[in-house]
Scaffold this motif. Structure first.
Motif, short mmCIF file in Angstrom:
data_model
loop_
_atom_site.label_atom_id
_atom_site.label_comp_id
_atom_site.label_asym_id
_atom_site.label_seq_id
_atom_site.Cartn_x
_atom_site.Cartn_y
_atom_site.Cartn_z
N ALA A 76 8.77 -5.24 15.46
CA ALA A 76 9.43 -4.47 14.35
C ALA A 76 8.42 -3.69 13.75
CB ALA A 76 9.82 -5.74 13.31
N PRO A 77 8.83 -2.73 12.79
CA PRO A 77 7.70 -1.73 12.05
C PRO A 77 6.74 -2.62 10.90
CG PRO A 77 9.96 -1.25 11.47
CD PRO A 77 10.05 -2.36 12.57
N LEU A 78 5.68 -2.22 11.03
CA LEU A 78 4.68 -2.92 10.05
C LEU A 78 5.46 -2.45 8.73
CD1 LEU A 78 2.20 -4.32 9.31
CD2 LEU A 78 1.13 -1.96 9.20
N THR A 79 5.49 -3.78 7.75
CA THR A 79 6.04 -3.44 6.30
C THR A 79 4.96 -3.87 5.42
OG1 THR A 79 6.60 -6.06 6.40
CG2 THR A 79 8.17 -4.29 6.95
N PRO A 80 4.96 -3.22 4.24
CA PRO A 80 3.76 -3.45 3.14
C PRO A 80 3.61 -4.80 2.91
CG PRO A 80 5.30 -1.75 2.33
CD PRO A 80 6.32 -2.37 3.52
N PRO A 81 2.24 -5.14 2.54
CA PRO A 81 1.79 -6.46 2.00
C PRO A 81 2.37 -6.80 0.83
CG PRO A 81 0.09 -5.09 2.09
CD PRO A 81 1.19 -4.24 2.30
N ALA A 82 2.44 -8.17 0.50
CA ALA A 82 2.95 -8.68 -0.72
C ALA A 82 1.78 -9.92 -0.98
CB ALA A 82 4.13 -9.18 -0.95
N ARG A 83 0.65 -9.61 -1.50
CA ARG A 83 -0.38 -10.63 -1.50
C ARG A 83 -1.36 -9.99 -2.44
NH1 ARG A 83 -5.08 -9.28 1.29
NH2 ARG A 83 -5.37 -7.13 2.13
N GLU A 84 -2.23 -11.05 -2.83
CA GLU A 84 -3.54 -10.79 -3.80
C GLU A 84 -4.74 -10.08 -3.00
OE1 GLU A 84 -4.84 -13.91 -6.32
OE2 GLU A 84 -3.38 -13.56 -7.83
N THR A 85 -5.29 -9.00 -3.49
CA THR A 85 -6.37 -8.55 -2.68
C THR A 85 -7.44 -8.09 -3.89
OG1 THR A 85 -5.93 -6.41 -3.32
CG2 THR A 85 -4.92 -7.12 -1.20
N ALA A 86 -8.71 -8.29 -3.55
CA ALA A 86 -9.78 -7.91 -4.49
C ALA A 86 -9.59 -6.67 -5.09
CB ALA A 86 -11.23 -7.95 -3.83
N HIS A 87 -9.92 -6.42 -6.29
CA HIS A 87 -9.79 -5.04 -7.08
C HIS A 87 -10.79 -4.13 -6.36
CE1 HIS A 87 -10.13 -1.78 -10.04
NE2 HIS A 87 -8.86 -2.40 -10.56
N PRO A 88 -10.50 -2.70 -6.04
CA PRO A 88 -11.24 -1.85 -5.28
C PRO A 88 -12.35 -1.61 -5.94
CG PRO A 88 -9.41 -0.77 -6.29
CD PRO A 88 -9.10 -2.21 -6.13
N VAL A 89 -12.51 -1.72 -7.31
CA VAL A 89 -13.87 -1.10 -8.00
C VAL A 89 -14.54 -2.51 -8.80
CG1 VAL A 89 -14.86 -0.10 -9.92
CG2 VAL A 89 -12.99 1.26 -8.35
N LYS B 190 -4.45 4.10 -7.25
CA LYS B 190 -4.98 5.25 -7.96
C LYS B 190 -6.35 5.03 -8.04
CE LYS B 190 -0.70 5.69 -10.57
NZ LYS B 190 -0.02 5.99 -12.20
N LEU B 191 -7.22 6.36 -8.60
CA LEU B 191 -8.44 6.17 -8.56
C LEU B 191 -9.03 5.23 -9.45
CD1 LEU B 191 -10.71 7.71 -6.86
CD2 LEU B 191 -10.93 9.24 -8.83
N ASP B 192 -8.40 4.97 -10.58
CA ASP B 192 -9.21 3.94 -11.53
C ASP B 192 -8.68 2.70 -11.21
OD1 ASP B 192 -6.56 3.81 -11.83
OD2 ASP B 192 -6.39 4.50 -14.07
N GLY B 193 -8.22 2.20 -10.18
CA GLY B 193 -7.76 1.00 -9.56
C GLY B 193 -6.47 0.42 -10.03
N SER B 194 -5.66 1.38 -10.83
CA SER B 194 -4.47 0.79 -11.24
C SER B 194 -3.57 0.87 -10.07
CB SER B 194 -3.89 1.45 -12.40
OG SER B 194 -3.92 3.00 -12.12
N PRO B 195 -2.42 0.22 -10.24
CA PRO B 195 -1.32 0.08 -9.08
C PRO B 195 -0.76 1.62 -8.90
CG PRO B 195 -1.09 -1.51 -10.59
CD PRO B 195 -1.97 -0.76 -11.25
#
Length: 514
Positions: A490-503, A14-19
């Motif tokens: 196989a089709p690409l599946t969503p990641p399950a990992r840690e990423t940097a917060h967008p903001v 979401k725009l505020d960085g929340s999931p």
């Protein structure tokens, strides 16, 4: 009902960085209403464009790629696996104390980890290589395929028999290019020289002949027609003026530099974007699916004036091809223009690239052709033309002026829904690298979101020199000659990992779709 095709671009929030969700799945037909990507150097703009192209090609949609900086030929560095020997040829010449073999191994491990984070399997990489036909065209250079820029004039097209109006539009653009090179008025409606050359060339082409500049020069000095419109030839344009025009054409013909623009493949967008035969197919078995073409027109080696002239001709030919298609609501081809700065400036500037670009942004959607333009210099863009774009991807912008200009352009393009201009401006200012604010007119009610593009299949090594481009083409050709089968993948599946917060840049966990 036709099945929808989705492009899996990366993780979104979401725009505020929340999931918000695990994987952004963009319907391919949303690109029919065009896209704009902006962001400063290092914001991840090239990575986003590469992911967009990889997903489009995976979906079987051809792509025409205009490359100004030399970055997008990195698509050639898409390998069927991540083994270290793929990278060693590119590391041996680096001036570093570390052994090239050790560097290649470290790069291999890093890419394997990144692919695992995004659940990209080896089969996905193999499928992309097997199902994609990459081609690099370099006008005025033999690094890739050379381009006969004046082929609509000098090489007769079959379109003169099937679509004379489209062929005439391409001829007019070629004549305008010749007159620009001669320093003369290129306007088809006002220039007497343009009218003369066009009539003389069309006469030959309609009769089934080619019309090289040498033959056209002879027709100028000894015209095979007596009248132009209601006036005799000598009243329309004096013999002395024709002699001066012929002398200028002869000087152009004698130029060694210009000769390189009259060699190589012809300007035939339809042929370029036609699916290609599969790799390794034989007569003894059923061939796999045809490969999706990706044609990269690289002008990184040209100076600014040459780029403008060549790309103006290319875009005019593209526009003529688009107008000859039947109507479609699905995405049948994607055009990506990386670094459009200087080619689509605001009024009153009017380079040869502007008219066809504006027309494509207004008209191509009706024919199922999407256009995506990108730049790191958003100040010098005609936002009235870009108001036709339905998808905006805004990366980090450093200056207040850049942010204000983009947010203003976005507000003219569409209703911003829940997000105000100040909110968007603050978010763009605080974005981390490789995160983008995405606004999709087809999902206006949901408002803007944040996108982190997935890991690219291609190794983004950086801008390629002409020597490196030759090497990449040779290595890819050798690899393709060894390929004898294709993998479904196989089709690409969503990641399950840690990423940097967008903001904020703080570590946050991405969600799984399961």
């Amino acid at each position: 009902m036709e099945k929808k095709t989705f492009l899996r671009l990366g993780a979104w929030r979401k725009l505020d960085g929340s999931p918000g969700g695990a994987l952004l799945r963009l319907p391919a037909h949303h690109l029919v209403t065009h896209g704009v990507v902006v962001g400063m150097t290092g914001s991840g703009k090239t990575g986003l464009l590469t992911v967009l192209l990889e997903e489009t090609l995976n979906a079987g949609i051809p792509a025409l790629i205009i490359d100004v900086k030399g970055d997008l030929p990195n698509l050639l560095l898409s390998f069927p696996d991540s083994e270290s020997h793929r990278f060693e040829p590119w590391l041996a010449d680096l001036p570093t104390e570390q052994d090239a073999t050790a560097q290649a191994q470290a790069l291999s491990e890093a890419r394997k980890t990144a692919f695992a984070d995004w659940s990209i399997a080896a089969a996905d990489l193999q499928r992309f290589c097997d199902h994609t036909a990459l081609r690099v065209i370099t006008p005025g250079s033999s690094a890739g395929e050379m381009l006969h820029v004046l082929s609509p004039l000098e090489r007769r097209s079959a379109r003169w028999d099937t679509d004379a109006e489209s062929a005439r539009a391409s001829l007019s653009a070629a004549v305008s290019l010749v007159l620009r090179l001669l320093g003369r008025d290129p306007d088809p409606a006002k220039s007497k020289e343009h009218v003369l050359l066009s009539l003389l060339a069309e006469r030959r082409l309609l009769s089934g002949e080619h019309c090289d500049l040498g033959a056209l020069m002879q027709d100028v000095t000894s015209p095979p027609i007596q009248k132009i419109g209601a006036l005799p030839m000598n009243a329309f344009i004096k013999p002395r003026a024709r002699q001066e025009l012929a002398a200028a054409l002869n000087t152009l013909l004698a130029s060694p530099t210009f000769s390189s623009w009259r060699q190589g493949t012809g300007l035939d967008i339809g042929e370029w974007l036609t699916p290609k035969p599969p790799v390794g197919s034989t007569l003894n078995r059923e061939p796999p699916a045809r490969r999706t073409p990706a044609v990269i027109v690289s002008v990184a080696h040209l100076d600014d004036e040459e780029r403008t002239l060549v790309l103006g001709m290319l875009l005019e030919e593209l526009l003529a091809w688009v107008r000859g298609l039947s109507g479609s609501q699905r995405l049948r081809a994607l055009v990506v223009f990386d670094e459009v700065y200087g080619f689509l400036p605001p009024h009153p500037a009017n380079p040869p690239t502007k008219r066809p670009l504006v027309a494509l942004m207004k008209q191509a959607r009706a024919f199922g052709v999407g256009v995506v333009v990108a730049t790191q210099n958003p100040m010098d863009l005609d936002y009235r033309a870009l108001s036709n774009a339905g998808l905006w991807c805004i990366g980090r912008l450093q200056t207040d002026a850049d942010r204000a200009r983009v947010i203003d352009g976005l507000s003219h393009a569409q209703d911003n829904g829940e997000a105000s201009a100040p909110d968007l401006g603050r978010t763009v200012q605080r974005l981390s690298n490789r995160w983008f604010v995405v606004r999709n007119a087809h999902a206006a009610r949901a408002g803007p979101i944040l996108l982190q593009p997935r890991q690219t299949y291609s190794w983004l090594r950086g801008p390629m020199t002409r020597t490196e481009l030759r090497r990449a083409l040779e290595l890819r050709q050798a690899a393709e000659s060894q390929s004898t089968n294709t993998l479904a993948g196989a089709p690409l599946t969503p990641p399950a990992r840690e990423t940097a917060h967008p903001v904020s840049g703080t570590a946050v966990a991405s969600e799984s779709s399961r």
